[in-house]
Design a protein around this motif. Structure first.
Motif, mmCIF file in Angstrom:
data_model
loop_
_atom_site.group_PDB
_atom_site.id
_atom_site.type_symbol
_atom_site.label_atom_id
_atom_site.label_comp_id
_atom_site.label_asym_id
_atom_site.label_seq_id
_atom_site.Cartn_x
_atom_site.Cartn_y
_atom_site.Cartn_z
ATOM 1 N N LEU A 155 32.869 46.607 27.890
ATOM 2 C CA LEU A 155 32.603 46.056 29.212
ATOM 3 C C LEU A 155 32.902 47.069 30.313
ATOM 4 N N GLU A 156 33.954 47.846 30.122
ATOM 5 C CA GLU A 156 34.328 48.834 31.135
ATOM 6 C C GLU A 156 33.233 49.877 31.328
ATOM 7 N N SER A 157 32.532 50.191 30.231
ATOM 8 C CA SER A 157 31.486 51.214 30.314
ATOM 9 C C SER A 157 30.110 50.618 30.617
ATOM 10 N N CYS A 158 30.046 49.288 30.711
ATOM 11 C CA CYS A 158 28.762 48.625 30.953
ATOM 12 C C CYS A 158 28.407 48.689 32.443
ATOM 13 N N PRO A 159 27.186 49.049 32.781
ATOM 14 C CA PRO A 159 26.786 49.132 34.194
ATOM 15 C C PRO A 159 26.501 47.768 34.824
ATOM 16 N N ALA A 160 26.494 46.705 34.009
ATOM 17 C CA ALA A 160 26.176 45.374 34.529
ATOM 18 C C ALA A 160 27.357 44.802 35.316
ATOM 19 N N ASN A 161 27.035 43.927 36.252
ATOM 20 C CA ASN A 161 28.055 43.238 37.037
ATOM 21 C C ASN A 161 28.502 41.993 36.273
ATOM 22 N N ILE A 162 29.686 42.066 35.661
ATOM 23 C CA ILE A 162 30.180 40.984 34.815
ATOM 24 C C ILE A 162 31.489 40.441 35.374
ATOM 25 N N GLY A 168 36.743 25.555 36.672
ATOM 26 C CA GLY A 168 37.390 24.601 37.558
ATOM 27 C C GLY A 168 37.774 25.151 38.905
ATOM 28 N N ASP A 169 38.622 26.217 38.904
ATOM 29 C CA ASP A 169 39.127 26.753 40.179
ATOM 30 C C ASP A 169 38.524 28.096 40.556
ATOM 31 N N GLY A 170 37.669 28.647 39.692
ATOM 32 C CA GLY A 170 37.016 29.913 40.008
ATOM 33 C C GLY A 170 37.908 31.127 39.889
ATOM 34 N N GLU A 171 39.113 30.992 39.302
ATOM 35 C CA GLU A 171 40.005 32.146 39.191
ATOM 36 C C GLU A 171 39.399 33.192 38.267
ATOM 37 N N VAL A 172 39.382 34.451 38.722
ATOM 38 C CA VAL A 172 38.780 35.530 37.956
ATOM 39 C C VAL A 172 39.719 35.972 36.833
ATOM 40 N N ILE A 173 39.197 35.981 35.614
ATOM 41 C CA ILE A 173 39.959 36.425 34.440
ATOM 42 C C ILE A 173 39.679 37.896 34.156
ATOM 43 N N TYR A 174 38.438 38.292 34.329
ATOM 44 C CA TYR A 174 38.053 39.694 34.114
ATOM 45 C C TYR A 174 36.880 40.023 35.025
ATOM 46 N N PRO A 177 34.122 47.062 36.171
ATOM 47 C CA PRO A 177 34.174 48.027 37.278
ATOM 48 C C PRO A 177 32.939 47.945 38.175
ATOM 49 N N ALA A 178 31.770 47.734 37.566
ATOM 50 C CA ALA A 178 30.536 47.647 38.355
ATOM 51 C C ALA A 178 30.584 46.443 39.300
ATOM 52 N N ALA A 179 31.117 45.331 38.804
ATOM 53 C CA ALA A 179 31.212 44.129 39.636
ATOM 54 C C ALA A 179 32.218 44.318 40.755
ATOM 55 N N THR A 180 33.301 45.005 40.460
ATOM 56 C CA THR A 180 34.318 45.273 41.486
ATOM 57 C C THR A 180 33.734 46.136 42.599
ATOM 58 N N ALA A 186 38.215 40.070 44.874
ATOM 59 C CA ALA A 186 38.759 38.747 45.221
ATOM 60 C C ALA A 186 39.292 38.063 43.966
ATOM 61 N N GLU A 187 40.354 37.271 44.118
ATOM 62 C CA GLU A 187 40.971 36.606 42.978
ATOM 63 C C GLU A 187 40.153 35.419 42.482
ATOM 64 N N HIS A 188 39.296 34.852 43.329
ATOM 65 C CA HIS A 188 38.484 33.702 42.956
ATOM 66 C C HIS A 188 37.012 33.978 43.269
ATOM 67 N N THR A 189 36.155 33.441 42.440
ATOM 68 C CA THR A 189 34.726 33.679 42.612
ATOM 69 C C THR A 189 34.163 32.971 43.845
ATOM 70 N N HIS A 190 34.928 32.036 44.426
ATOM 71 C CA HIS A 190 34.462 31.373 45.648
ATOM 72 C C HIS A 190 34.044 32.408 46.703
ATOM 73 N N ALA A 191 34.814 33.525 46.733
ATOM 74 C CA ALA A 191 34.576 34.530 47.769
ATOM 75 C C ALA A 191 33.259 35.261 47.574
ATOM 76 N N HIS A 192 32.666 35.149 46.385
ATOM 77 C CA HIS A 192 31.434 35.871 46.119
ATOM 78 C C HIS A 192 30.188 35.070 46.490
#
Length: 234
Positions: A155-162, A168-174, A177-180, A186-192
């Motif tokens: 995943l770290e070497s993948c160019p896709a945004n993952i 439930g709460d949208g908390e980001v687990i992983y 780098p491309a997505a970052t 942001a800690e929660h996907t709500h911000a995206h």
């Protein structure tokens, strides 16, 4: 398990029935775990076959009345236990004597086997040592850890945004780098999501079967700008 012996009840005639003590010994010996019971003076009262088999270095030393300190010392001298593990076990027993009911288990490595030792206090003032072979569990955990690391490297070497998050709460687990780089950290996907309504629609679409393909949403980039994108989940 608790067994109570009433001394007021006479022992049955020989051969008529097995004594409760004999039955208890059979149950203890049948356990897959190693078991050693110590009295209020830290003297060995009883041990089972599993404990002797897990600790061959001190098996011939085990006998009723063997002191805890002597057992630990010989365990180290005979190479079955490291000095640091012996110190830890001694500390664990001292905590029980000080009023604790149970202390954190200790993992011990001996050759190609790994065991876990747990001490628990008894109502009579002594303590029970329970030893479990966790070699297979440890090997499974290491295999799982290696697999997780491999997936992470991919995943770290993948160019896709993952982004992996809780529904439930949208908390980001992983977050890859491309997505970052694109969306920020942001800690929660709500911000995206630029729109709460679009996020609600996305969650509604995900819930039935846990999958969404190519759902258009307006996202918020790391620089604060908005852009139209396609979301997938599954």
């Amino acid at each position: 398990m608790a067994v109570r012996f009433d001394p007021s009840v006479p022992e049955p005639a020989e051969g008529a029935a097995r004594r409760p003590a004999d039955m208890l010994a059979e149950v203890i010996d049948a356990l897959s775990e190693g078991l050693a019971i110590f009295d209020e003076n830290a003297g060995l009262l009883r041990f089972n076959r599993g404990f002797a088999e897990m600790n061959p270095s001190v098996a011939n030393l085990l006998a009723e009345g063997l002191g805890w300190s002597l057992l630990l010392r010989e365990w180290v001298l005979r190479g079955g236990l490291s000095a640091s593990d012996a110190e830890r076990l001694s500390f664990m027993e001292a905590r029980l004597a000080g009023g604790d009911w149970m202390v954190t288990p200790l993992e011990i490595e001996a050759g190609d086997r790994v065991t876990e030792i747990l001490l628990r206090s008894t109502a009579a003032g002594g303590f029970v040592l329970v030893q479990t072979d966790i070699t297979e569990r440890r090997a499974f955990e290491e295999t799982e850890r290696a697999a997780d690391q491999l997936v992470r490297k991919v995943l770290e070497s993948c160019p896709a945004n993952i982004i992996m998050s809780r529904v439930g709460d949208g908390e980001v687990i992983y977050r890859s780098p491309a997505a970052t780089e694109l969306l920020g950290s942001a800690e929660h996907t709500h911000a995206h999501f630029a729109s709460r309504a679009e996020r609600a629609d996305f969650i509604t679409a995900v819930l039935p079967d846990g999958r969404v393909d190519d759902m258009p949403v307006t996202g918020i980039r790391a620089d604060g700008g908005a852009s139209r994108a396609s979301c997938r989940h599954g």
